[in-house]
Structures are given as structure tokens and as C-alpha cells.
Design a protein around this motif. Structure first.
Motif, PDB file in Angstrom:
ATOM      1  N   ALA A  34      -1.642   4.625  -3.244  1.00 38.01           N
ATOM      2  CA  ALA A  34      -1.160   3.403  -2.440  1.00 38.01           C
ATOM      3  C   ALA A  34      -0.289   3.919  -1.371  1.00 38.01           C
ATOM      4  O   ALA A  34      -0.383   3.771  -0.243  1.00 38.01           O
ATOM      5  CB  ALA A  34      -0.793   2.216  -3.047  1.00 38.01           C
ATOM      6  N   ALA A  35       0.891   4.922  -2.047  1.00 37.47           N
ATOM      7  CA  ALA A  35       1.917   5.479  -0.866  1.00 37.47           C
ATOM      8  C   ALA A  35       1.303   6.278  -0.186  1.00 37.47           C
ATOM      9  O   ALA A  35       1.415   6.162   1.206  1.00 37.47           O
ATOM     10  CB  ALA A  35       2.911   6.152  -1.688  1.00 37.47           C
ATOM     11  N   LEU A  36       0.414   7.061  -0.539  1.00 42.46           N
ATOM     12  CA  LEU A  36      -0.287   8.218   0.187  1.00 42.46           C
ATOM     13  C   LEU A  36      -1.046   7.648   1.387  1.00 42.46           C
ATOM     14  O   LEU A  36      -0.869   7.925   2.622  1.00 42.46           O
ATOM     15  CB  LEU A  36      -1.293   9.019  -0.635  1.00 42.46           C
ATOM     16  CG  LEU A  36      -1.715  10.318  -0.008  1.00 42.46           C
ATOM     17  CD1 LEU A  36      -0.815  11.359  -0.192  1.00 42.46           C
ATOM     18  CD2 LEU A  36      -3.099  10.800  -0.641  1.00 42.46           C
ATOM     19  N   LYS A  37      -1.873   6.396   1.014  1.00 42.65           N
ATOM     20  CA  LYS A  37      -2.344   5.594   2.096  1.00 42.65           C
ATOM     21  C   LYS A  37      -1.604   5.176   3.169  1.00 42.65           C
ATOM     22  O   LYS A  37      -1.666   5.243   4.567  1.00 42.65           O
ATOM     23  CB  LYS A  37      -3.232   4.546   1.656  1.00 42.65           C
ATOM     24  CG  LYS A  37      -3.765   3.397   2.364  1.00 42.65           C
ATOM     25  CD  LYS A  37      -4.448   2.482   1.841  1.00 42.65           C
ATOM     26  CE  LYS A  37      -3.575   1.536   1.071  1.00 42.65           C
ATOM     27  NZ  LYS A  37      -4.346   0.364   0.402  1.00 42.65           N
ATOM     28  N   HIS A  38      -0.174   4.569   2.806  1.00 49.47           N
ATOM     29  CA  HIS A  38       0.503   4.153   3.842  1.00 49.47           C
ATOM     30  C   HIS A  38       1.078   5.227   4.668  1.00 49.47           C
ATOM     31  O   HIS A  38       1.492   5.025   5.578  1.00 49.47           O
ATOM     32  CB  HIS A  38       1.600   3.131   3.059  1.00 49.47           C
ATOM     33  CG  HIS A  38       1.228   1.990   2.722  1.00 49.47           C
ATOM     34  ND1 HIS A  38       0.787   0.786   3.602  1.00 49.47           N
ATOM     35  CD2 HIS A  38       0.811   1.475   1.785  1.00 49.47           C
ATOM     36  CE1 HIS A  38       0.355  -0.307   2.961  1.00 49.47           C
ATOM     37  NE2 HIS A  38       0.171   0.140   1.697  1.00 49.47           N
ATOM     38  N   LEU A  39       1.443   6.500   3.943  1.00 50.70           N
ATOM     39  CA  LEU A  39       1.896   7.411   4.765  1.00 50.70           C
ATOM     40  C   LEU A  39       0.922   8.257   5.640  1.00 50.70           C
ATOM     41  O   LEU A  39       1.341   8.590   6.657  1.00 50.70           O
ATOM     42  CB  LEU A  39       2.696   8.357   3.717  1.00 50.70           C
ATOM     43  CG  LEU A  39       3.972   7.952   3.016  1.00 50.70           C
ATOM     44  CD1 LEU A  39       4.410   8.888   2.176  1.00 50.70           C
ATOM     45  CD2 LEU A  39       5.108   7.953   4.222  1.00 50.70           C
ATOM     46  N   TYR A  40      -0.200   8.608   5.076  1.00 49.99           N
ATOM     47  CA  TYR A  40      -1.241   9.313   5.589  1.00 49.99           C
ATOM     48  C   TYR A  40      -2.491   8.703   6.242  1.00 49.99           C
ATOM     49  O   TYR A  40      -3.271   9.358   7.219  1.00 49.99           O
ATOM     50  CB  TYR A  40      -1.483  10.641   4.942  1.00 49.99           C
ATOM     51  CG  TYR A  40      -0.077  11.593   4.534  1.00 49.99           C
ATOM     52  CD1 TYR A  40       0.375  12.280   5.490  1.00 49.99           C
ATOM     53  CD2 TYR A  40       0.144  11.463   3.115  1.00 49.99           C
ATOM     54  CE1 TYR A  40       1.596  12.928   5.022  1.00 49.99           C
ATOM     55  CE2 TYR A  40       1.245  12.197   2.746  1.00 49.99           C
ATOM     56  CZ  TYR A  40       2.053  13.015   3.871  1.00 49.99           C
ATOM     57  OH  TYR A  40       3.109  13.641   3.368  1.00 49.99           O
ATOM     58  N   GLY A  41      -2.702   7.485   5.943  1.00 50.57           N
ATOM     59  CA  GLY A  41      -4.186   6.764   6.183  1.00 50.57           C
ATOM     60  C   GLY A  41      -5.032   7.260   5.233  1.00 50.57           C
ATOM     61  O   GLY A  41      -4.635   8.251   4.406  1.00 50.57           O
ATOM     62  N   THR A  42      -6.216   6.708   5.353  1.00 50.36           N
ATOM     63  CA  THR A  42      -7.202   6.933   4.405  1.00 50.36           C
ATOM     64  C   THR A  42      -8.198   8.175   5.102  1.00 50.36           C
ATOM     65  O   THR A  42      -7.905   8.401   6.112  1.00 50.36           O
ATOM     66  CB  THR A  42      -8.116   5.754   4.275  1.00 50.36           C
ATOM     67  OG1 THR A  42      -8.527   5.397   5.527  1.00 50.36           O
ATOM     68  CG2 THR A  42      -7.102   4.757   3.776  1.00 50.36           C
TER      69      THR A  42
END
Ligand SMILES: Cc1ncc(COP(=O)(O)O)c(C=O)c1O
Length: 389
Positions: A67-75
Motif C-alpha cells: 500500500a505504501a509502495l503504491k502511494h509513493l510510486y504508483g501502480t
């Protein structure tokens, strides 16, 4: 011969329980507090990272990491193994990423670095590695390639506490790493997990993600000030930066974890000795014994039948059942995740066939419990039984 050998035994000892009883006698607050903070600090020191966040399971660690990765880098695409736990792939899908699979290296059951590198595209957002059953799977080549391409490495170390690569603990190489403290692992807080990172920004998001996305969970005054100034209509105590979760753990788990951490390294030495004895005495014409053990920290015995022979497999299973030896077929997570209904629905039909090394583990790979107090004679008895199959 009855061996009465469960998957895990005595993983929470009287010493741990006494530490907990002493703590409880002080009539303490039991929700996340000082012991959680101390456990996180001690864990970070043990692992060799700056920050750790204690959560209620390894699956939760996976979930908030993605979830954090998605918020930082997008999908985008995330490279994952088909031999892993369900939550590694579920967390990828739940956060809107596309899982891209890579077959494993039979010597360490981790994704083969050639395969991973081959699967990298301009859509790759991360490589989410699983160190299966205590084996190291990192290579210089993989680390260098990811660095060159600026692709973050996420390490799932839920099955490999204490394993090392080039003198450093697994879980201290990537952007972020995940651990589990479920009962059947190297150490246990009943249920529990940890997210560890050296990255300040990632740490702050993970802290918020753990507690409903709440800004006051951040340790950064800058972050708190920024949100408070941008949202003057909100109470500073109730600003929710992300649509997140409550995956906190309790003081009870942290007290157990702090007590367990003190003997983790000693226990790992004993477990590694057990596993080496097991491999040395297994018939290498029938079972694989040529694993790459360098740096490994095995909480389980890997039993992998050499040839794909289902009659032989039935015999091996019957012998273990008769002797009261608990086992799990498919090794980590039950084998090839691509055969599971939740993935079959979204992947191409028969996709699972493209991963022959994982397919072999799916049908002919097992794990058996390996705990510190296992007696040598019991290990030798098990080898004798298995060699008779
Ligand atoms: C590789 C891996 N990742 C994640 C998990 C999930 O951990 P937990 O059972 O604590 O949710 C496990 C659990 O066994 C695991 O083996």
C-alpha cells in the motif's frame, strides 16, 4: 516407529511466558505502547536497519508495504515468485499492481535471478523477493541490476530470520523488508510481523498505514505540520492521510518478542545444525540434498523428492503419517500459487505450467518442522525411515 514430530514445538517457552506474567503483574496498558517501541528498536539493531514497525502479522506487513509502495510510486508490475505465501501475491493484487511471475532456482527455492532480470520491463515498480524456508536467494547480479534500473527491492523474510548474504542479514538490503512472528516461524509473538526499512519517508508512511492512515502516528514534525496547515478544518488528532488499516499489535506480543529475540541467534545455530545433519543422512539418490546452504537459516527441513514419481511420493507420505511426522506438501505456501483459485481467475489458463521448478516443488516438495530442541537420534531415525521408501 513413532516419532511424534509436529511442525513446531515449544516455540514460546516458559521463560517467555514468565516475562509476560511479570509484565502483567504491573497491571500495564496492553495496547501498543513502550514495549512495542522497544521491540522495534531492538529488532532494528538486530537486523541492522534504521527503522522497524511492529504489526499484527506477516500478511499485514506485506499489505501495508505494498500500500505504501503504491502511494509513493504508483501502480505497475511487481515481479513475484509463484512459490511464496498467498499474502505476498494478494497484497500485490489488492493494491492494484499486476503480478509478474519468475521461476525459482532449485538450489535455494528463491526466484532465479536470470528469470527476474528477464521479466523486468519499463512498467516494473518493484521486485518482491521471498526467501523461502531460510535460504538466501540474493545475488550481486540482481542487486546491481536493480540499482542500475532504479527498481526497488522488497524482501519477504518471513521464513528466513537471521539468514545472511555477504555478512549482512537478509531484510537489510532492499527498500523495505517484511517478517512474520507466527507460531511456526523462527520466533513467535503468537501472531505478529515487522516492516523494516532504512528509508525515512517509507518509515513514516508505514507508521501511518499501521494505524488507520492517521497523521499523528508519524514521528516527523514536518509531516504533521504540513497536514495540519493544509487542513485547518480538521482536528490535528484526526487527520487521515491514507485510506489505510488498523494492523497494530499489542504490548503482549512485544513482551514475548523481546524475550524471544534474546535467543534467536542461538536457536538459529541449533536449527542449522539440525538441517545439515538431516541433509547429510538423507539418501541423495532419492532426495535433493544439494541446496546452497551458504548464509541460510532454516526453520524447517526441506524434503524434496528427486524424481517426479507419484508412487514413490505416496510411499514417502505414508511413512511420515505412520511415524507421526507432520508435514506440508508444496513447501512454502502449498506450492505453485498459480494453481490456486484466486489466481486462476485472473491469470491466463495453464499459466502455472510455465514454472517447471515450482511445479516440481508443488508435487514433490515438503517441509517438516525443525526446532532447536530436536534430538539428533530423532533426526537420524527420520532419515532412516525416509531412506527406506
Ligand atoms: C513468505 C511468507 N510471507 C508472509 C507470510 C504471512 O505471515 P503471517 O502468517 O504472520 O501472516 C508467511 C507466513 O507463513 C510467509 O511464509
Amino acid at each position: 516407529m513413532k516419532l511424534n514430530w509436529p511442525l513446531m514445538e515449544n516455540n514460546i517457552t516458559m521463560r517467555d511466558l514468565n516475562a509476560l506474567i511479570d509484565f502483567l503483574k504491573g497491571n500495564p496498558r496492553l495496547t501498543q505502547s513502550d514495549n512495542v517501541a522497544s521491540f522495534e528498536k531492538e529488532w532494528s539493531r538486530w537486523l541492522g536497519v534504521r527503522h522497524s514497525v511492529y504489526v499484527n502479522s506477516g500478511a499485514s506487513a506485506n499489505l501495508i508495504t505494498l500500500a505504501a509502495l503504491k502511494h509513493l510510486y504508483g501502480t505497475g508490475e511487481i515481479i513475484v515468485p509463484p512459490l511464496t505465501w498467498v499474502s505476498d501475491i494478494a497484497s500485490v493484487i489488492q493494491n492494484g499492481f499486476t503480478p509478474v511471475f519468475a521461476d525459482i532456482n532449485p538450489k535455494n527455492l528463491c526466484m532465479n535471478d536470470d528469470e527476474v532480470i528477464r521479466k523486468i520491463t519499463d512498467k516494473t515498480k518493484a521486485v518482491f523477493i521471498t526467501y523461502v524456508q531460510g535460504f538466501n536467494g540474493l545475488t550481486d547480479r540482481l542487486i546491481e541490476t536493480l540499482k542500475e534500473k532504479n527498481i526497488p527491492l522488497i524482501e519477504d523474510v518471513c521464513e528466513s530470520h537471521g539468514a545472511i548474504f555477504k555478512g549482512k542479514k537478509l531484510g537489510s538490503f532492499g527498500l523495505v523488508s517484511n517478517f512474520s512472528f507466527y507460531f511456526a516461524h523462527h520466533m513467535s509473538t503468537v501472531e505478529g510481523g515487522m516492516v523494516s526499512t532504512n528509508d525515512e519517508g517509507f518509515y513514516e508512511i508505514i507508521r501511518m498505514m499501521r494505524s488507520h492512515g492517521m497523521v499523528r502516528e508519524s514521528t516527523s514534525d514536518n509531516i504533521k505540520q504540513k497536514y495540519t496547515e493544509e487542513h485547518p478544518d480538521l482536528s490535528p488528532d484526526f487527520i487521515f492521510a491514507y485510506p489505510a488499516y488498523n494492523v497494530r499489535n499489542t504490548e503482549i506480543g512485544a513482551v514475548l518478542g523481546r524475550s524471544q529475540l534474546k535467543r534467536l541467534d542461538d536457536n538459529n545455530v541449533k536449527r542449522n545444525k539440525n538441517f545439515k545433519l538431516f541433509l547429510k543422512n538423507l539418501d541423495s539418490t532419492k532426495y535433493r540434498t544439494d541446496f546452497d546452504l551458504e548464509g541460510s537459516s532454516n526453520y524447517a527441513f526441506n524434503l524434496i523428492i528427486k524424481e517426479p514419481n507419484s508412487e514413490f511420493r505416496d510411499k514417502v507420505e505414508a511413512i511420515m503419517k505412520e511415524a507421526g511426522v507432520e508435514f506440508r506438501r508444496g513447501s512454502s505456501g502449498g506450492g505453485n500459487q498459480l494453481r490456486q483459485p484466486y489466481l486462476k481467475k485472473i491469470m491466463a489458463e495453464n499459466e502455472y505450467e510455465n514454472y517447471p521448478e515450482v511445479e516440481h516443488i508443488h508435487f514433490y516438495g515438503y517441509y517438516i518442522g525443525n526446532y532447536p530442541e530436536l534430538e539428533e537420534v530423532k533426526i537420524l531415525d527420520l532419515c532412516n525411515l525416509l531412506n527406506m521408501a
